[in-house]
Design a protein around this motif. Structure first.
Motif, mmCIF file in Angstrom:
data_model
loop_
_atom_site.group_PDB
_atom_site.id
_atom_site.type_symbol
_atom_site.label_atom_id
_atom_site.label_comp_id
_atom_site.label_asym_id
_atom_site.label_seq_id
_atom_site.Cartn_x
_atom_site.Cartn_y
_atom_site.Cartn_z
ATOM 1 N N HIS A 48 20.498 -37.903 -55.288
ATOM 2 C CA HIS A 48 19.968 -39.260 -55.469
ATOM 3 C C HIS A 48 18.512 -39.416 -55.069
ATOM 4 C CE1 HIS A 48 23.808 -40.888 -56.660
ATOM 5 N NE2 HIS A 48 24.341 -40.130 -55.729
ATOM 6 N N ASP A 49 18.019 -38.541 -54.205
ATOM 7 C CA ASP A 49 16.642 -38.671 -53.731
ATOM 8 C C ASP A 49 16.243 -37.385 -53.014
ATOM 9 O OD1 ASP A 49 14.173 -39.854 -53.288
ATOM 10 O OD2 ASP A 49 14.947 -41.474 -52.034
ATOM 11 N N ARG A 50 15.035 -37.337 -52.527
ATOM 12 C CA ARG A 50 14.596 -36.202 -51.717
ATOM 13 C C ARG A 50 14.638 -36.616 -50.249
ATOM 14 N NH1 ARG A 50 8.150 -35.788 -51.763
ATOM 15 N NH2 ARG A 50 7.783 -37.849 -50.944
ATOM 16 N N TYR A 51 14.879 -35.628 -49.386
ATOM 17 C CA TYR A 51 15.024 -35.900 -47.963
ATOM 18 C C TYR A 51 14.409 -34.784 -47.141
ATOM 19 C CZ TYR A 51 18.462 -39.498 -49.134
ATOM 20 O OH TYR A 51 19.081 -40.605 -49.638
ATOM 21 N N ARG A 92 14.970 -31.166 -52.456
ATOM 22 C CA ARG A 92 15.541 -31.822 -53.641
ATOM 23 C C ARG A 92 16.400 -30.820 -54.383
ATOM 24 N NH1 ARG A 92 12.324 -34.737 -56.922
ATOM 25 N NH2 ARG A 92 10.915 -35.194 -55.237
#
Length: 115
Positions: A48-51, A92
């Motif tokens: 869903h996103d980068r972290y 990601r």
């Protein structure tokens, strides 16, 4: 050589692909690495996103060095990629098929959790 004469309705139109044992071994190794609750959660998040490592560690309830080791293993399989921005490293998803694998896991086990 194993053969199957009766086809199930679900797989009737799907051709049987032959894979060599080395390729199947690589697939098994990557599936083995994925088979950990923290790693599956990381996949959920990263789809869903980068972290950052810290963000993933906090969500998964593990120490940063533990999260780092999980990420390293999954990067080795080509599941994730990282990019550095200043002092932060963001992760990601690099393997687009992870979404299909996670859909299968969620469809099977999240549906069963509500029973």
């Amino acid at each position: 050589m194993a053969t199957k004469t009766n086809k199930t309705k679900k797989n009737a139109g799907r051709p049987l692909k032959r894979a060599d044992m080395e390729t199947l071994g690589q697939a098994a190794e990557c599936l083995r690495i994925l088979a950990h609750p923290v790693r599956i959660r990381m996949v959920q998040l990263l789809l869903h996103d980068r972290y950052t490592v810290g963000e993933l560690a906090e969500d998964c309830g593990v120490l940063e060095n533990v999260a780092s080791e999980h990420l390293r293993l999954m990067q080795r399989c080509g599941f994730f990629t990282s990019e550095k921005e200043g002092r932060r490293v963001y992760y990601r998803v690099a393997e687009p098929h992870l979404e299909n694998i996670l859909d299968c896991i969620e469809g099977r086990f999240q549906a069963g959790a509500s029973k």
